[in-house]
Design an enzyme around this catalytic site. Structure first.
Site, PDB file in Angstrom:
ATOM      1  NE  ARG A  25       8.459  95.098  48.956  1.00  0.00           N
ATOM      2  CZ  ARG A  25       8.732  94.844  50.486  1.00  0.00           C
ATOM      3  NH1 ARG A  25       9.557  95.506  50.978  1.00  0.00           N
ATOM      4  NH2 ARG A  25       7.503  94.144  50.875  1.00  0.00           N
ATOM      5  CE  LYS A  36       8.658  95.247  60.054  1.00  0.00           C
ATOM      6  NZ  LYS A  36       8.072  95.956  58.881  1.00  0.00           N
ATOM      7  NE  ARG A  89       8.199  99.727  50.333  1.00  0.00           N
ATOM      8  CZ  ARG A  89       8.260  98.914  51.487  1.00  0.00           C
ATOM      9  NH1 ARG A  89       8.856  99.075  52.736  1.00  0.00           N
ATOM     10  NH2 ARG A  89       7.458  97.730  51.663  1.00  0.00           N
ATOM     11  NE  ARG A  94       4.826  90.818  58.537  1.00  0.00           N
ATOM     12  CZ  ARG A  94       5.868  90.902  57.595  1.00  0.00           C
ATOM     13  NH1 ARG A  94       7.141  90.811  58.080  1.00  0.00           N
ATOM     14  NH2 ARG A  94       5.737  91.718  56.469  1.00  0.00           N
ATOM     15  NE  ARG A 119       3.172  94.349  52.225  1.00  0.00           N
ATOM     16  CZ  ARG A 119       3.853  95.382  51.289  1.00  0.00           C
ATOM     17  NH1 ARG A 119       3.358  95.629  50.193  1.00  0.00           N
ATOM     18  NH2 ARG A 119       4.825  95.922  51.731  1.00  0.00           N
TER      19      ARG A 119
HETATM   20  P1  AMP Z   1       8.364  92.461  54.319  1.00  0.00           P
HETATM   21  O1  AMP Z   1       9.539  92.770  53.534  1.00  0.00           O
HETATM   22  O2  AMP Z   1       8.598  92.403  55.948  1.00  0.00           O
HETATM   23  O3  AMP Z   1       7.339  93.359  54.434  1.00  0.00           O
HETATM   24  O4  AMP Z   1       7.484  91.230  53.749  1.00  0.00           O
HETATM   25  C1  AMP Z   1       7.222  90.805  52.696  1.00  0.00           C
HETATM   26  C2  AMP Z   1       6.176  89.893  52.564  1.00  0.00           C
HETATM   27  O5  AMP Z   1       6.961  88.521  53.040  1.00  0.00           O
HETATM   28  C3  AMP Z   1       4.976  89.751  53.780  1.00  0.00           C
HETATM   29  O6  AMP Z   1       4.001  90.579  52.934  1.00  0.00           O
HETATM   30  C4  AMP Z   1       4.475  88.349  53.512  1.00  0.00           C
HETATM   31  O7  AMP Z   1       3.817  87.791  52.610  1.00  0.00           O
HETATM   32  C5  AMP Z   1       6.042  87.637  53.827  1.00  0.00           C
HETATM   33  N1  AMP Z   1       6.497  87.706  55.019  1.00  0.00           N
HETATM   34  C6  AMP Z   1       7.732  88.381  55.498  1.00  0.00           C
HETATM   35  N2  AMP Z   1       7.969  87.740  56.964  1.00  0.00           N
HETATM   36  C7  AMP Z   1       7.248  86.894  57.203  1.00  0.00           C
HETATM   37  C8  AMP Z   1       6.582  86.035  58.341  1.00  0.00           C
HETATM   38  N3  AMP Z   1       7.456  86.345  59.332  1.00  0.00           N
HETATM   39  N4  AMP Z   1       5.479  85.463  58.326  1.00  0.00           N
HETATM   40  C9  AMP Z   1       4.943  85.222  57.271  1.00  0.00           C
HETATM   41  N5  AMP Z   1       5.179  85.930  56.129  1.00  0.00           N
HETATM   42  C10 AMP Z   1       6.069  86.835  56.125  1.00  0.00           C
END
Ligand code: AMP
Length: 184
Positions: free
Chosen positions: A130, A14, A128, A89, A141
């Site tokens: 990261r 996404k 990936r 989320r 996750r």
């Molecule tokens: P992402 O890049 O969207 O995979 O987000 C990386 C990490 O950021 C996640 O594993 C969460 O720890 C945190 N995170 C991102 N978006 C949210 C959200 N809307 N609510 C809570 N934690 C978030």
């Protein structure tokens, strides 16, 4: 359609698709994960509070995220459109967003759900590289996704906003489908 939520598991693609489509449409790509990673790197108060959660692959507490989204969607460039990537989320964030959009006089046009099997997600995340893409964090996750985020599929189906997209295809095939969807 110019106000879209991208929903999907970590590794569903996404972020990549949000970047392509937001550039194409000339609207902001709002990624809460990116905002948090940037805050962690620059050690802002938000970053310092969020670091442990992000490192473990847990969701950051809602109170750290909701103000941030409220501010971001209130900015001038967000009036004509946005792609939300990684927010909401969980159900409480989605409920918050309903009220926020009402307050801001904005309407979400659709929620794109990127459907990808777990086995493919795992493979993609492992390649990936990261910082939060190590094996222990990845499995947490995915667990957190199924437990807290996946219920949003039914939530948005009930709100008649859900659009399912098969995310287990070539990047360009998915981008093309998204362009067709936003034109409709
Ligand atoms: P992402 O890049 O969207 O995979 O987000 C990386 C990490 O950021 C996640 O594993 C969460 O720890 C945190 N995170 C991102 N978006 C949210 C959200 N809307 N609510 C809570 N934690 C978030």
């Amino acid at each position: 359609m110019t106000k879209l939520i991208f929903l999907g598991a970590p590794g569903a693609g996404k972020g990549t698709q949000a970047q392509i489509l937001s550039q194409h449409l000339g609207i902001p790509h709002i990624s809460t994960g990116e905002i948090l990673r940037e805050a962690i790197t620059t050690q802002t108060p938000l970053g310092i509070k969020a670091k442990g959660f992000v490192d473990n692959g847990d969701l950051v507490p809602d109170e750290l995220i909701l103000d941030l989204i409220q501010e971001r969607l209130g900015e001038k460039d967000a009036q004509k459109g946005w792609i939300l990537d990684g927010f909401p989320r969980n159900v409480s964030q989605a409920d918050f967003l309903v009220n926020l959009l009402q307050e801001l006089n904005q309407v979400c046009n659709g929620v794109i759900n990127f459907d990808v099997p777990d086995s493919v997600l795992l493979e993609r995340l492992l390649s990936r590289g990261r910082k939060d893409d190590n094996e222990a964090t990845i499995s947490n996750r995915l667990f957190v996704y199924h437990q807290q985020t996946a219920p949003l599929i039914e939530y948005y189906k009930q709100h008649q906003l859900l659009i399912n997209v098969n995310g287990d295809r070539e990047l360009s095939q998915i981008s093309e489908e998204l362009e067709t969807i936003v034109k409709s």
